[in-house]
Design an enzyme around this catalytic site. Structure first.
Site, mmCIF file in Angstrom:
data_model
loop_
_atom_site.group_PDB
_atom_site.id
_atom_site.type_symbol
_atom_site.label_atom_id
_atom_site.label_comp_id
_atom_site.label_asym_id
_atom_site.label_seq_id
_atom_site.Cartn_x
_atom_site.Cartn_y
_atom_site.Cartn_z
ATOM 1 N N SER A 1 0.808 -1.225 0.000
ATOM 2 C CA SER A 1 0.000 0.000 0.000
ATOM 3 C C SER A 1 0.836 1.268 0.000
ATOM 4 O O SER A 1 0.315 2.349 -0.257
ATOM 5 C CB SER A 1 -0.926 0.017 1.217
ATOM 6 O OG SER A 1 -0.161 0.077 2.415
ATOM 7 N N LYS B 1 2.740 1.897 2.867
ATOM 8 C CA LYS B 1 2.839 2.269 4.285
ATOM 9 C C LYS B 1 4.283 2.423 4.742
ATOM 10 O O LYS B 1 4.600 3.354 5.482
ATOM 11 C CB LYS B 1 2.065 1.296 5.176
ATOM 12 C CG LYS B 1 2.522 -0.142 5.148
ATOM 13 C CD LYS B 1 1.564 -1.056 5.905
ATOM 14 C CE LYS B 1 1.987 -2.493 5.844
ATOM 15 N NZ LYS B 1 1.903 -3.097 4.514
ATOM 16 N N ALA C 1 14.008 -3.702 12.060
ATOM 17 C CA ALA C 1 13.447 -4.638 11.093
ATOM 18 C C ALA C 1 12.970 -5.882 11.820
ATOM 19 O O ALA C 1 13.739 -6.520 12.539
ATOM 20 C CB ALA C 1 14.501 -4.997 10.048
ATOM 21 N N GLY D 1 11.293 -8.528 10.192
ATOM 22 C CA GLY D 1 11.241 -9.702 9.324
ATOM 23 C C GLY D 1 12.463 -10.574 9.561
ATOM 24 O O GLY D 1 13.592 -10.120 9.397
ATOM 25 N N HIS E 1 14.919 -4.512 0.637
ATOM 26 C CA HIS E 1 14.369 -3.513 1.548
ATOM 27 C C HIS E 1 15.501 -2.803 2.292
ATOM 28 O O HIS E 1 15.498 -1.575 2.421
ATOM 29 C CB HIS E 1 13.410 -4.195 2.537
ATOM 30 C CG HIS E 1 12.354 -3.297 3.062
ATOM 31 N ND1 HIS E 1 12.445 -2.702 4.293
ATOM 32 C CD2 HIS E 1 11.178 -2.886 2.525
ATOM 33 C CE1 HIS E 1 11.374 -1.967 4.497
ATOM 34 N NE2 HIS E 1 10.585 -2.059 3.449
#
Length: 175
Positions: A11, A13, A31, A33, A49
């Site tokens: 989206s 975000k 982070a 993840g 990222h």
């Protein structure tokens, strides 16, 4: 200032959140993840990222649900950006092997996070998925995640000074 940035997958975000802290120094990027050695696609996403962020930002990768609470317990001179709470909650479920457990199994981890956010005195921006706008998930684990992230988002929104919803790259201020 504590801010919560909600939005669906892809989206915008994260980009919105990064824009909120881009002019401040020094940025601490947390982070959530976790790397999975058997998932090359996920590792590539994490690397892309990370490579997209400014090199001078301090990046902290959390390896457990408790790690995020510990990081936010330490003060930081500049803003802290946490991206994202959906992967953090997934990790909390994994830590407890709780995907088949009753609702509320991750509540102690969620309580600890909400408590540390409530006490956080610096600038904090948190990114989280907004879920539940569509069909009911087919699996019990999907429904469990939807319920728990919805509860977490509500509790954190209550603690935040500002809340934004990002849709198609456009942010709407909710609070």
């Amino acid at each position: 200032m504590r801010s919560l940035i909600l939005g669906g997958a892809r989206s915008g975000k994260s980009a919105h959140a990064e824009g909120l802290v881009a002019r401040a120094e020094p940025v601490r990027y947390v982070a959530t993840g976790r790397r999975n050695p058997s998932d090359d696609d996920w590792s590539s996403r994490i690397d892309r990222h990370r490579d997209s962020r400014p090199a001078h930002w301090l990046t902290v990768e959390v390896a457990s649900a408790a790690d995020l609470v510990a990081v936010l317990s330490d003060s930081h001179r500049g803003p802290t950006l946490v991206d994202d709470l959906g992967t953090w909650l997934t990790g909390a479920f994994d830590d407890l092997a709780a995907w088949d457990s009753p609702r509320g199994t991750v509540t102690p981890a969620v309580d600890a996070l909400v408590d540390v956010v409530a006490r956080y005195t610096g600038d904090l921006v948190m990114v989280t998925p907004e879920v539940g706008l569509g069909v009911v998930p087919e699996s019990a684990a999907g429904r469990l995640f939807r319920d728990e992230i919805g509860s977490l988002n509500s509790r954190l929104a209550d603690q935040c000074d500002s809340v934004h919803l990002v849709v198609a790259g456009l942010a709407v201020e909710l609070k």
